[in-house]
Design a protein around this motif. Structure first.
Motif, PDB file in Angstrom:
ATOM      1  N   LEU A   1       2.095   3.224  -3.045  1.00 17.17           N
ATOM      2  CA  LEU A   1       1.265   4.240  -3.706  1.00 17.17           C
ATOM      3  C   LEU A   1       1.704   5.654  -3.334  1.00 17.17           C
ATOM      4  N   ALA A   2       2.523   5.776  -2.313  1.00 15.94           N
ATOM      5  CA  ALA A   2       2.938   7.101  -1.842  1.00 15.94           C
ATOM      6  C   ALA A   2       4.328   7.450  -2.352  1.00 15.94           C
TER       7      ALA A   2
ATOM      8  N   SER B   1     -10.670  -2.886   0.760  1.00 16.71           N
ATOM      9  CA  SER B   1     -11.231  -2.148  -0.368  1.00 16.71           C
ATOM     10  C   SER B   1     -10.372  -0.927  -0.639  1.00 16.71           C
ATOM     11  N   VAL B   2     -10.538  -0.377  -1.846  1.00 18.09           N
ATOM     12  CA  VAL B   2      -9.794   0.823  -2.195  1.00 18.09           C
ATOM     13  C   VAL B   2     -10.642   1.691  -3.120  1.00 18.09           C
ATOM     14  N   ASP B   3     -10.549   2.990  -2.938  1.00 20.80           N
ATOM     15  CA  ASP B   3     -11.203   3.953  -3.815  1.00 20.80           C
ATOM     16  C   ASP B   3     -10.191   5.010  -4.227  1.00 20.80           C
ATOM     17  N   TYR B   4     -10.123   5.267  -5.525  1.00 19.74           N
ATOM     18  CA  TYR B   4      -9.322   6.394  -6.004  1.00 19.74           C
ATOM     19  C   TYR B   4     -10.316   7.340  -6.655  1.00 19.74           C
ATOM     20  N   ARG B   5     -10.597   8.411  -5.979  1.00 18.26           N
ATOM     21  CA  ARG B   5     -11.653   9.328  -6.403  1.00 18.26           C
ATOM     22  C   ARG B   5     -11.060  10.622  -6.929  1.00 18.26           C
TER      23      ARG B   5
ATOM     24  N   ASP C   1      -5.617  11.099  -3.192  1.00 16.09           N
ATOM     25  CA  ASP C   1      -7.019  10.840  -3.495  1.00 16.09           C
ATOM     26  C   ASP C   1      -7.407   9.376  -3.304  1.00 16.09           C
ATOM     27  N   VAL C   2      -6.489   8.578  -2.770  1.00 20.34           N
ATOM     28  CA  VAL C   2      -6.770   7.153  -2.553  1.00 20.34           C
ATOM     29  C   VAL C   2      -7.215   6.915  -1.113  1.00 20.34           C
ATOM     30  N   THR C   3      -8.300   6.161  -0.961  1.00 18.65           N
ATOM     31  CA  THR C   3      -8.718   5.686   0.361  1.00 18.65           C
ATOM     32  C   THR C   3      -8.657   4.174   0.343  1.00 18.65           C
ATOM     33  N   ARG C   4      -7.803   3.618   1.215  1.00 20.29           N
ATOM     34  CA  ARG C   4      -7.582   2.173   1.226  1.00 20.29           C
ATOM     35  C   ARG C   4      -7.989   1.639   2.585  1.00 20.29           C
TER      36      ARG C   4
ATOM     37  N   TYR D   1      -2.377   5.093 -12.060  1.00 21.73           N
ATOM     38  CA  TYR D   1      -2.267   5.176 -10.600  1.00 21.73           C
ATOM     39  C   TYR D   1      -3.451   4.465  -9.943  1.00 21.73           C
TER      40      TYR D   1
ATOM     41  N   ILE E   1      -3.968   8.186   1.077  1.00 18.80           N
ATOM     42  CA  ILE E   1      -2.791   8.720   0.397  1.00 18.80           C
ATOM     43  C   ILE E   1      -3.318   9.537  -0.766  1.00 18.80           C
TER      44      ILE E   1
ATOM     45  N   ILE F   1       0.835  -1.202   0.000  1.00 17.70           N
ATOM     46  CA  ILE F   1       0.000   0.000   0.000  1.00 17.70           C
ATOM     47  C   ILE F   1       0.870   1.252   0.000  1.00 17.70           C
TER      48      ILE F   1
END
Lengths: 244, 244, 244
Positions: free
Chosen positions: A79-80, B170-174, A103-106, B139, A101, A76
């Motif tokens: 990603l940074a 889970s993961v979200d890239y918004r 715009d990513v929420t993991r 990304y 990180i 994870i």
């Protein structure tokens, strides 16, 4: 409860240092920071890590335990980028760690810590103490790699030596006192260690770091170094291999 | 008939974009340029590529078909440096492509195109259109890789989201609208795609490229981008995985 | 007896050049320097190497033979940085080579040279001689690699050509006389060689080196080049594959 944010670099360093010994680890959280004690599966090596709240950009913590899959966290954190901030929040209801990180929420599920007790750290007095650069350790390890699966650490008042003995070959990397940052010894001590463990530990230390090494006679070796710009500290302990 | 010359970079880009879906491909040549339509062996994804004669340094073409082993051409192009010119000539008698790179003359036998018909490209209306940088797509894919084999693409009037759902993680890239180049949407759409296909397609797009992405509700996704400095164009179509 | 010191770079070059053909080699030491003659296990290729005492920073030698495990020496030399000095000393009692690099002392047992006789180098007159850059050789080899396991070397008064013929494909890399450093030929000669051997030899030549290539008609090829800033010399000989 944990709600904190830190530079990615610092979290990556922690992951590197811990993944050397264990795949999963229990982090103890409280108001002052985060700490961890763990033993490798073969019970040969031990790590103690403390990370004060000063290592974080923001920190709110209450006493809790987080069971973390270290390899997953390592992935994870890829990603940074170097200077990115990583925010961590414990979702207690779902037993998840929410990692943000950019715009990513993991959301990462936590590991059950029920079976993970803190190991008791043995209280060992080691007569010889020195300080040296992580690079010196790693160079000595590299020199030993083609010779044997073991490395002997030897020190007296005038020098520190890393050496290996194979069937037909041998190698000595001898650092005179002047090439060490400091050396305090009374008489000669020597202990033998499994090279793979010692190598994994030494490689996890960030380049340029100063390492404190404590040594005895057929006794464990202790490696200590700072992380997170002095806001954290790591102590490795590695059992000797008794020579027959 | 084909007798043409182009910068190695442009040919390498074509090979990258096509090799994502097929090992062998039929290129249609005529007086205006070269084009290709192909479906991957599993019939999940499709590529349409056009390359106008303006993409070439010199170009003479008459209607013909060239069956090309893409991996072999990729190897051959490794002989060329970035700015090198590559000349291509179709030897119809021997059904060979004669490739010249500097002092190298490489004769490559062509693949029989008898069984290679042009796939029919479905005429699909997709309600949501956005433009974004290839880097953003890649990304989001990277973020999904440790979570699931699938990636959901979700968009509404205010944002585009790439997300994955695993058993426990889970993961979200918004990306909010402001981080996209443009976004036109009426209502929310969502479709799920196999991550490996989507990843291979996105990775074939040259860094810095602007991508047009068309999305619907449980519908295929369309990725479009220019190549060869605007003298060529690629359209990828990927079938959705219907969620149960 | 041998007691000498040399820059790590020079020793690494020797190891690269010799490891191409053999895993273990007998080095002949005398007052003027070190030399070696060896044949590969399949008896397809041969190397002759001479290294004058001028290649060393310090040199004392008396007639002796050193049987060296080349791969092991390669590993050891990785401990040295580009400009480091490496000291070598033969311990005749223990039949060890004592290698010192900075603060490292590495004792390497020598290989028994009893069964390692110097091969007789055949006296071959080759009609065609040219000089060219190592890079040109390696580029021609790269061009041939996707086509065949063999490479034909062809020369006449006006050019040198490296070419390969596969089942359906072919490649020619033709260097006109102007692109060679020199070319002396009377009539056309052509010999075919196993590509893997020729490639390994050519790759062992340091970039930027000038290579002298001697060629005949269905005859061995000879590659010669200097090492150690002209204080050493290497001669490779490779047997042809006779075309049916």
């Amino acid at each position: 409860m944990l709600k904190a944010s830190a530079k990615a670099d610092i979290l990556k360093q922690i992951v590197d240092v811990v993944s050397t010994l264990v795949d999963e680890a229990k982090f103890n959280v409280d108001a002052d920071g985060v700490s961890l004690k763990a033993v490798d599966p073969a019970h040969v090596a031990m790590i103690e890590l403390t990370l004060g709240k000063g290592a974080f950009e923001s920190y709110e913590g209450e006493e809790t335990e987080l069971g973390i899959d270290i390899e997953k966290l390592k992935e994870i954190l890829k990603l940074a980028h170097a200077g990115d901030s990583v925010s961590l929040e414990h979702n207690e209801d779902k037993n998840q760690l929410i990692i943000k990180i950019g715009d990513v929420t993991r959301r990462m599920s936590l590991v059950d810590t029920a079976g993970m007790s803190d190991p008791k750290v043995p209280n060992i007095e080691l007569p010889t103490t020195m300080r040296l650069k992580a690079e010196e350790l790693n160079y000595g390890i590299k020199a030993s790699e083609s010779v044997s699966d073991h490395i002997a650490l030897v020190a007296d008042e005038s020098s520190f030596e890393m050496s290996s003995e194979g069937d037909s070959d041998s190698v000595d990397y001898r650092l005179p006192k002047e090439k060490l940052i400091s050396l305090e010894a009374k008489g000669k001590v020597r202990s033998l260690f499994p090279l793979d463990y010692f190598s994994n530990m030494a490689r996890a230390i960030a380049g340029g770091s100063e390492v404190k090494l404590n040594l005895g006679n057929n006794y464990p070796v202790k490696l200590e170094f700072d992380i997170a710009g002095g806001n954290g500290h790591v102590r490795y302990l590695l059992a000797p291999r008794v020579e027959s």
